[in-house]
Design an enzyme around this catalytic site. Structure first.
Site, PDB file in Angstrom:
ATOM      1  N   LEU A  98      27.643  32.454   3.360  1.00 24.49           N
ATOM      2  CA  LEU A  98      26.527  31.667   3.886  1.00 24.49           C
ATOM      3  C   LEU A  98      26.105  30.613   2.861  1.00 24.49           C
ATOM      4  CD1 LEU A  98      24.443  34.628   5.369  1.00 24.49           C
ATOM      5  CD2 LEU A  98      25.858  33.003   6.646  1.00 24.49           C
ATOM      6  N   HIS A 114      28.470  45.886  -0.137  1.00 24.11           N
ATOM      7  CA  HIS A 114      29.712  45.509  -0.828  1.00 24.11           C
ATOM      8  C   HIS A 114      30.395  46.773  -1.351  1.00 24.11           C
ATOM      9  CE1 HIS A 114      32.442  42.867  -2.928  1.00 24.11           C
ATOM     10  NE2 HIS A 114      32.303  43.630  -4.003  1.00 24.11           N
TER      11      HIS A 114
END
Length: 192
Positions: A98, A114
């Protein structure tokens, strides 16, 4: 992030690109009474994302955005999120980065999971890199999203042992199991 008051759940969008096991897990979590969020929208950059099936099964609105032109795609997504009154974003295997501008518009209200113990092994191929470097531990991290890849403030982490029998595939499986516990726990930590 404002703490939750009363029973009003925070309208949330989940962004995916793949098979969506974390999405499935977050949907399940969102349906329990004590969950601070409701999943109102699922967004993907590809119609090949198998996780979109969970949108159909759960009757959640879904939308696919073509990322050929990133600025255009992000502007369309922002308009769509505004129309749906989305206040919070969970990235769950969304394979696009993003932009700074997009993140700013949702300041502090985007989180990601993650598959490593950040700040180690940002980016891709985390399990292979951890094994190659003879790490004793692997794990997963839920963190706030900033303009720098996998660098936002850590919300929660879960550590697991890497055994001599592990390969990237077995390790990925073990870490994913922990991700499914960690993501809801991190969401609760933010809002409660």
């Amino acid at each position: 992030m404002e703490k939750l008051t009363g029973l009003k759940k925070i309208k949330t969008a989940v962004f995916i690109s793949g098979k969506g096991s974390n999405l499935k897990n977050i949907i399940r979590f969102s349906k329990i009474k004590k969950s601070p969020i409701s999943i109102n929208v699922i967004i993907s950059n590809t119609n090949k994302a198998r996780g979109l099936n969970f949108a159909n099964q759960s009757k959640i609105s879904k939308k696919i955005f073509d990322y050929k032109n990133v600025n255009f795609a992000e502007n369309q997504i922002l308009k769509f999120l505004k129309k749906k009154k989305i206040k919070f974003i969970c990235l769950a295997g969304f394979m696009k980065i993003l932009s700074k501008g997009f993140i700013k518009k949702f300041d502090g209200k985007i989180i990601n999971i993650h598959p490593s113990l950040l700040p180690k092994y940002k980016g891709l191929d985390t399990h292979n890199r951890a094994i190659k470097n003879k790490e004793k531990f692997a794990g997963c991290t839920v963190h706030y999203v900033t303009a720098k890849l996998d660098s936002g403030k850590i919300i929660l982490q879960k550590k697991i042992k890497i055994t001599s029998k592990d390969n990237p595939k077995t390790l990925a499986k073990k870490v994913l199991k922990q991700e499914h516990k960690l993501y809801p726990a991190a969401i609760k930590k933010i809002f409660y």
